[in-house]
Scaffold this motif. Structure first.
Motif, PDB file in Angstrom:
ATOM      1  N   TYR A 267       0.822  -1.207   0.000  1.00 42.16           N
ATOM      2  CA  TYR A 267       0.000   0.000   0.000  1.00 42.16           C
ATOM      3  C   TYR A 267       0.854   1.256   0.000  1.00 42.16           C
ATOM      4  O   TYR A 267       0.611   2.197  -0.769  1.00 42.16           O
ATOM      5  CB  TYR A 267      -0.939  -0.008   1.210  1.00 42.16           C
ATOM      6  N   ARG A 268       1.855   1.291   0.851  1.00 43.91           N
ATOM      7  CA  ARG A 268       2.700   2.482   0.899  1.00 43.91           C
ATOM      8  C   ARG A 268       3.603   2.562  -0.328  1.00 43.91           C
ATOM      9  O   ARG A 268       3.889   3.658  -0.827  1.00 43.91           O
ATOM     10  CB  ARG A 268       3.526   2.528   2.190  1.00 43.91           C
ATOM     11  N   ALA A 269       4.061   1.412  -0.821  1.00 38.97           N
ATOM     12  CA  ALA A 269       4.898   1.430  -2.026  1.00 38.97           C
ATOM     13  C   ALA A 269       4.112   1.981  -3.214  1.00 38.97           C
ATOM     14  O   ALA A 269       4.639   2.775  -4.009  1.00 38.97           O
ATOM     15  CB  ALA A 269       5.402   0.018  -2.325  1.00 38.97           C
ATOM     16  N   ARG A 270       2.855   1.577  -3.330  1.00 45.09           N
ATOM     17  CA  ARG A 270       2.026   2.112  -4.412  1.00 45.09           C
ATOM     18  C   ARG A 270       1.811   3.613  -4.240  1.00 45.09           C
ATOM     19  O   ARG A 270       1.924   4.383  -5.204  1.00 45.09           O
ATOM     20  CB  ARG A 270       0.677   1.395  -4.435  1.00 45.09           C
ATOM     21  N   PHE A 271       1.518   4.025  -3.012  1.00 46.52           N
ATOM     22  CA  PHE A 271       1.310   5.449  -2.729  1.00 46.52           C
ATOM     23  C   PHE A 271       2.572   6.239  -3.047  1.00 46.52           C
ATOM     24  O   PHE A 271       2.504   7.331  -3.625  1.00 46.52           O
ATOM     25  CB  PHE A 271       0.919   5.616  -1.258  1.00 46.52           C
TER      26      PHE A 271
ATOM     27  N   ALA B  26     -10.062   5.858  -1.115  1.00 45.34           N
ATOM     28  CA  ALA B  26      -9.062   5.360  -2.060  1.00 45.34           C
ATOM     29  C   ALA B  26      -7.879   6.322  -2.046  1.00 45.34           C
ATOM     30  O   ALA B  26      -7.864   7.320  -2.774  1.00 45.34           O
ATOM     31  CB  ALA B  26      -9.662   5.250  -3.456  1.00 45.34           C
ATOM     32  N   PHE B  27      -6.899   6.050  -1.203  1.00 45.22           N
ATOM     33  CA  PHE B  27      -5.764   6.957  -1.046  1.00 45.22           C
ATOM     34  C   PHE B  27      -4.883   6.923  -2.293  1.00 45.22           C
ATOM     35  O   PHE B  27      -4.334   5.886  -2.648  1.00 45.22           O
ATOM     36  CB  PHE B  27      -4.943   6.570   0.178  1.00 45.22           C
ATOM     37  N   GLU B  28      -4.736   8.068  -2.932  1.00 42.45           N
ATOM     38  CA  GLU B  28      -3.888   8.207  -4.109  1.00 42.45           C
ATOM     39  C   GLU B  28      -2.722   9.114  -3.771  1.00 42.45           C
ATOM     40  O   GLU B  28      -2.906  10.197  -3.218  1.00 42.45           O
ATOM     41  CB  GLU B  28      -4.684   8.795  -5.281  1.00 42.45           C
ATOM     42  N   GLY B  29      -1.525   8.683  -4.086  1.00 47.01           N
ATOM     43  CA  GLY B  29      -0.347   9.441  -3.728  1.00 47.01           C
ATOM     44  C   GLY B  29      -0.161  10.693  -4.566  1.00 47.01           C
ATOM     45  O   GLY B  29      -0.626  10.784  -5.704  1.00 47.01           O
ATOM     46  N   GLY B  30       0.520  11.663  -3.972  1.00 43.71           N
ATOM     47  CA  GLY B  30       0.902  12.846  -4.722  1.00 43.71           C
ATOM     48  C   GLY B  30       0.347  14.141  -4.159  1.00 43.71           C
ATOM     49  O   GLY B  30      -0.677  14.169  -3.476  1.00 43.71           O
TER      50      GLY B  30
ATOM     51  N   SER C 183      -3.358  12.185   6.821  1.00 44.85           N
ATOM     52  CA  SER C 183      -2.099  11.625   7.300  1.00 44.85           C
ATOM     53  C   SER C 183      -1.219  11.007   6.215  1.00 44.85           C
ATOM     54  O   SER C 183       0.006  11.156   6.278  1.00 44.85           O
ATOM     55  CB  SER C 183      -2.359  10.605   8.417  1.00 44.85           C
ATOM     56  N   PRO C 184      -1.747  10.292   5.203  1.00 43.67           N
ATOM     57  CA  PRO C 184      -0.829   9.752   4.199  1.00 43.67           C
ATOM     58  C   PRO C 184      -0.059  10.831   3.450  1.00 43.67           C
ATOM     59  O   PRO C 184       1.138  10.674   3.169  1.00 43.67           O
ATOM     60  CB  PRO C 184      -1.762   8.962   3.263  1.00 43.67           C
ATOM     61  N   TRP C 185      -0.734  11.923   3.130  1.00 40.71           N
ATOM     62  CA  TRP C 185      -0.077  12.999   2.378  1.00 40.71           C
ATOM     63  C   TRP C 185       0.878  13.800   3.263  1.00 40.71           C
ATOM     64  O   TRP C 185       1.915  14.266   2.789  1.00 40.71           O
ATOM     65  CB  TRP C 185      -1.134  13.894   1.740  1.00 40.71           C
ATOM     66  N   LEU C 186       0.555  13.943   4.531  1.00 41.01           N
ATOM     67  CA  LEU C 186       1.482  14.592   5.461  1.00 41.01           C
ATOM     68  C   LEU C 186       2.729  13.740   5.646  1.00 41.01           C
ATOM     69  O   LEU C 186       3.852  14.244   5.661  1.00 41.01           O
ATOM     70  CB  LEU C 186       0.799  14.836   6.803  1.00 41.01           C
ATOM     71  N   ALA C 187       2.544  12.425   5.804  1.00 40.35           N
ATOM     72  CA  ALA C 187       3.682  11.531   6.028  1.00 40.35           C
ATOM     73  C   ALA C 187       4.626  11.503   4.832  1.00 40.35           C
ATOM     74  O   ALA C 187       5.847  11.455   4.998  1.00 40.35           O
ATOM     75  CB  ALA C 187       3.177  10.115   6.337  1.00 40.35           C
TER      76      ALA C 187
ATOM     77  N   LEU D 243       0.977   0.201   6.878  1.00 44.67           N
ATOM     78  CA  LEU D 243       0.283   1.489   6.829  1.00 44.67           C
ATOM     79  C   LEU D 243       0.647   2.326   5.611  1.00 44.67           C
ATOM     80  O   LEU D 243       1.825   2.533   5.311  1.00 44.67           O
ATOM     81  CB  LEU D 243       0.589   2.300   8.087  1.00 44.67           C
ATOM     82  N   VAL D 244      -0.354   2.850   4.948  1.00 43.95           N
ATOM     83  CA  VAL D 244      -0.116   3.773   3.851  1.00 43.95           C
ATOM     84  C   VAL D 244       0.374   5.116   4.384  1.00 43.95           C
ATOM     85  O   VAL D 244       1.066   5.857   3.670  1.00 43.95           O
ATOM     86  CB  VAL D 244      -1.407   3.951   3.007  1.00 43.95           C
ATOM     87  N   ASP D 245       0.043   5.428   5.636  1.00 46.58           N
ATOM     88  CA  ASP D 245       0.446   6.713   6.211  1.00 46.58           C
ATOM     89  C   ASP D 245       1.563   6.562   7.249  1.00 46.58           C
ATOM     90  O   ASP D 245       1.700   7.399   8.137  1.00 46.58           O
ATOM     91  CB  ASP D 245      -0.756   7.425   6.838  1.00 46.58           C
TER      92      ASP D 245
END
Length: 491
Positions: free
Chosen positions: A59-63, A216-220, A258-262, A396-398
């Protein structure tokens, strides 16, 4: 002509980025992201009583991959570009600097030991080559230089820290996006601009989005700014944040920033500016304050990590406790079996199992869930808390090292604050999932149970189990621990 490198770390954004602003003052600028192989695959935890675990999950690698793709697109739109290389930063960054004859490398300073060691390696190698380096603090709401008593002077309890920064510190204004100079000639670099490896290349299966998940957490940076806009302005959810933040189902019970902050896709200072604008244009209340409160808790963990270093991640923690007999899954077969059941969401404690299954299926778990899941492993089972924290690191994605390990140590009683942090999981389940909707959402085998039993199925007699179609030990596990018996005070 001055040529600068911007070594991209956990700051993959164009807005409010001190390192990028400083690097953009050069005549030529090359942004560089390094995929460090030590962040993937099975790795040793390190230190005393080490163990192996999967460093980064799918999950985090994809993000992260989506984050770097978004950053490249944004840089391309500004007439710049992004170079991606695989290897150790201490080797890759100096090689790139030499190839483009860079004069200076700008980079983000990070507080955790692994990240600090990576920076030291880069600075040392560049120093030997005569290349200047400048680090920039960009990851927290309050700048490290603005702490009233410095990093070493901050209290190890959150409330005094919060009161100190609220009264005697300031939050700097976010910086605008800079105009970017052209990139230098890359003729001496092989492999073109490179790309972030695929999940297959990293030995990870690409996860499919589970529509039971909260978002659906999308990175960026683009997705992070969109989420902030949707939560604060379009949905107007900020006005009720304090009341809803302990929710369990749905996208908008909490900010989900949190995912985008991390990953550094969002600046906490930019988030604060939006909160300030919301207060001026719509409403200022305890919810708007509480979002900033949570950002300061995040700051607290970052500065605590900077203060205590490796001890923050040690089994006996910053309190250096030697009075807890931690069970080790590596040498204790019973603890190993319990740990594996905990990881699968098969403890027989529905609220715990539902949260772990959400984590495994989506890469995310609510803050309320994290506290209870951690408490059962660390306080009820007395399994080495670092094992659970490392599993969260994988999933964790975040994931953020400071917040993740700091909060785990806090719950385990070896970290910040001296209060008993063991949770009454059943009481928590009844309070935050009163009718069992969340548990039934993630544990379909319990959908037929009424509220009186959905959180405590072990209270059913055999006739009731048969009537509801939930036979313990067959349809759903027997509880692996007697929560009432395990709730004796440990501290």
């Amino acid at each position: 002509m001055e040529t600068a490198l911007w070594w991209v770390r956990a700051d993959a954004r164009l807005h409010d980025n001190t390192a990028l602003v400083a690097a953009a003052e050069a005549d030529e600028l090359l942004p560089v992201f390094v995929v460090d192989p030590r962040q993937y695959g099975e790795r040793a935890y390190g230190g005393q009583r080490s163990f192996a675990f999967q460093k980064t999950g799918a999950y985090r690698a994809r993000f992260r991959r989506e984050t770097i793709a978004d950053l490249r697109e944004s840089l391309d739109d500004e007439g710049s570009g992004l170079l991606v290389r695989e290897g150790r930063p201490g080797e890759v960054v100096p090689e790139v600097a030499a190839a483009v004859d860079a004069d200076v490398v700008h980079f983000q300073a990070l507080p955790a030991p692994e990240e600090r060691e990576a920076a030291r390696a880069v600075v040392s190698a560049l120093g030997d080559a005569g290349v200047r380096t400048e680090s920039h603090w960009t990851s927290t709401l309050h700048h490290v230089a603005d702490l009233p008593e410095g990093v070493q002077g901050i209290d190890d309890t959150f409330t005094p820290f919060r009161q100190s920064v609220e009264s005697d510190s300031r939050v700097r204004e976010p910086l605008p996006e800079p105009e970017l100079p052209p990139t230098p000639d890359l003729g001496r670099l092989d492999g073109g601009h490179g790309a972030f490896p695929t999940l297959d290349d990293l030995g990870l299966e690409r996860p499919e989005y589970d529509d039971r998940g909260v978002l659906a957490f999308e990175g960026g940076e683009t997705a992070g700014l969109d989420r902030l806009e949707a939560y604060v302005w379009e949905g107007d959810h900020l006005r009720a944040y304090k009341r809803t933040r302990n929710g369990l189902l749905g996208a908008d019970y909490s900010s989900k920033l949190s995912p985008w902050l991390a990953a550094g896709c969002l600046s906490p200072r930019y988030v604060k500016r939006e909160v300030d604008r919301y207060e001026a244009e719509r409403v200022a209340n305890d919810s708007t304050y509480w979002l900033l409160f949570e950002l300061r808790w995040r700051d607290f963990m970052a500065f605590q990590t900077a203060k205590h270093g490796g001890q923050f991640f040690a089994r006996n923690g910053i309190r250096e406790r030697e009075d807890i007999d931690w069970a080790d899954p590596g040498s204790d077969p019973a603890a190993r079996e319990q740990f594996e059941r905990w990881k699968r969401g098969e403890t027989g404690i529905p609220f715990v199992d539902a949260n772990v299954r959400e984590l495994n299926a989506t890469g995310f778990m609510s803050n309320r869930g994290r506290q209870n899941v951690a408490s059962v492993l660390a306080n009820s089972l007395r399994i080495d808390w670092r094992r659970g924290a490392a599993y969260f690191e994988t999933q964790l994605v975040d994931y953020d090292p400071c917040s993740n390990y700091g909060n785990w140590a806090y719950v385990a009683g070896v970290g910040n604050d001296s209060r008993d942090s063991a949770f009454d999981v059943v009481e928590q389940a009844k309070r935050y999932d009163e009718d069992g909707e969340y548990v039934r959402h993630w544990l379909p085998e319990l959908r037929g149970l009424p509220p009186g039993y959905v959180h405590e199925p072990w209270k059913m007699d055999p006739e009731e189990q048969a009537a509801y179609g939930v036979v313990l030990g067959e349809d759903y596990p027997e509880p692996m621990v007697d929560l009432e018996a395990s709730d004796e005070p440990f501290r």
